[in-house]
Design a protein around this motif. Structure first.
Motif, PDB file in Angstrom:
ATOM      1  N   ASN A  19       0.822  -1.209   0.000  1.00  0.00           N
ATOM      2  CA  ASN A  19       0.000   0.000   0.000  1.00  0.00           C
ATOM      3  C   ASN A  19       0.859   1.262   0.000  1.00  0.00           C
ATOM      4  O   ASN A  19       0.521   2.245  -0.661  1.00  0.00           O
ATOM      5  N   HIS A  22       1.910   2.186  -3.459  1.00  0.00           N
ATOM      6  CA  HIS A  22       0.765   2.750  -4.187  1.00  0.00           C
ATOM      7  C   HIS A  22       0.487   4.189  -3.755  1.00  0.00           C
ATOM      8  O   HIS A  22       0.236   5.053  -4.590  1.00  0.00           O
ATOM      9  N   LEU A  26       0.563   7.453  -6.049  1.00  0.00           N
ATOM     10  CA  LEU A  26      -0.625   8.308  -6.163  1.00  0.00           C
ATOM     11  C   LEU A  26      -0.286   9.748  -5.821  1.00  0.00           C
ATOM     12  O   LEU A  26      -0.696  10.681  -6.521  1.00  0.00           O
ATOM     13  N   LEU A  42      -9.397   9.475 -11.298  1.00  0.00           N
ATOM     14  CA  LEU A  42      -8.905   8.145 -10.935  1.00  0.00           C
ATOM     15  C   LEU A  42      -9.633   7.109 -11.776  1.00  0.00           C
ATOM     16  O   LEU A  42     -10.849   7.196 -11.970  1.00  0.00           O
ATOM     17  N   THR A  46      -7.526   1.786  -9.018  1.00  0.00           N
ATOM     18  CA  THR A  46      -7.234   2.947  -8.174  1.00  0.00           C
ATOM     19  C   THR A  46      -8.545   3.616  -7.769  1.00  0.00           C
ATOM     20  O   THR A  46      -8.755   3.927  -6.593  1.00  0.00           O
ATOM     21  N   SER A  49     -10.588   1.299  -5.356  1.00  0.00           N
ATOM     22  CA  SER A  49     -10.102   1.369  -3.974  1.00  0.00           C
ATOM     23  C   SER A  49     -10.610   2.630  -3.285  1.00  0.00           C
ATOM     24  O   SER A  49     -10.951   2.599  -2.108  1.00  0.00           O
ATOM     25  N   CYS A  50     -10.659   3.723  -4.015  1.00  0.00           N
ATOM     26  CA  CYS A  50     -11.166   4.982  -3.468  1.00  0.00           C
ATOM     27  C   CYS A  50     -12.648   4.863  -3.116  1.00  0.00           C
ATOM     28  O   CYS A  50     -13.072   5.297  -2.049  1.00  0.00           O
ATOM     29  N   LEU A  56      -4.932   0.646  -1.472  1.00  0.00           N
ATOM     30  CA  LEU A  56      -4.687   0.501  -2.902  1.00  0.00           C
ATOM     31  C   LEU A  56      -4.063  -0.852  -3.191  1.00  0.00           C
ATOM     32  O   LEU A  56      -3.193  -1.314  -2.450  1.00  0.00           O
ATOM     33  N   ILE A  61      -0.969   2.395 -10.865  1.00  0.00           N
ATOM     34  CA  ILE A  61      -1.850   3.518 -10.557  1.00  0.00           C
ATOM     35  C   ILE A  61      -2.319   4.037 -11.904  1.00  0.00           C
ATOM     36  O   ILE A  61      -1.509   4.252 -12.812  1.00  0.00           O
ATOM     37  N   GLU A  62      -3.622   4.223 -12.046  1.00  0.00           N
ATOM     38  CA  GLU A  62      -4.169   4.638 -13.339  1.00  0.00           C
ATOM     39  C   GLU A  62      -5.051   5.868 -13.161  1.00  0.00           C
ATOM     40  O   GLU A  62      -5.950   5.883 -12.321  1.00  0.00           O
TER      41      GLU A  62
END
Length: 143
Positions: A19, A22, A26, A42, A46, A49-50, A56, A61-62
């Motif tokens: 994490n 990530h 981010l 996001l 990604t 997860s939010c 994450l 990360i996208e």
């Protein structure tokens, strides 16, 4: 004599990242986009997860940027701040401590990107697709 094994580094455990890796990635993309005053969304796991308010996960990360907001000045700024970035027709990618970060250029208009939702996650405010469940079904078709 015993052979030396390749051991994962920088928060990696095989193909997985922890994490912290990530979160660092981010924050890196958030810092980059904030410097250029470029709004981003996001995407992928990604964003999921939010939405779910969990750590994450995944192998990247996208984020996405609408093509009309991705100006020549932003392109030039990315070349200055991230000279190692790899450019292709769909966007840009670079790595933060081995974790890939993808910036996808969104060329088409999708309803779920029209009125974005804002969520607080990991010490930041982020834009996510709205409604998320429609985006999640169509996420592999976005161009």
């Amino acid at each position: 004599m015993k052979e030396k094994q390749n051991t994962p580094q920088n928060g990696q455990s095989g193909n997985k990242f922890d994490n912290l890796a990530h979160v660092m990635a981010l924050h890196d993309i958030e810092d980059l986009m904030d410097r250029m005053l470029c709004p981003f969304i996001l995407l992928g796991t990604t964003a999921k997860s939010c939405i779910e308010m969990v750590d994450l996960t995944g192998d990247k990360i996208e984020v996405g940027v609408k093509a009309k907001q991705f100006t020549k000045e932003i392109t030039e700024s990315i070349k200055v701040y991230k000279p190692e970035a790899v450019w292709n027709d769909n966007g840009i990618s670079y790595k933060v401590d081995g974790l890939p970060v993808y910036i996808k250029i969104i060329h088409r208009n999708y309803k779920f990107f029209e009125y974005l939702d804002q969520r607080v996650y990991q010490y930041g405010d982020y834009w996510i697709p709205n409604p998320f469940y429609k985006y999640w079904k169509a996420r592999f078709l976005i161009q």
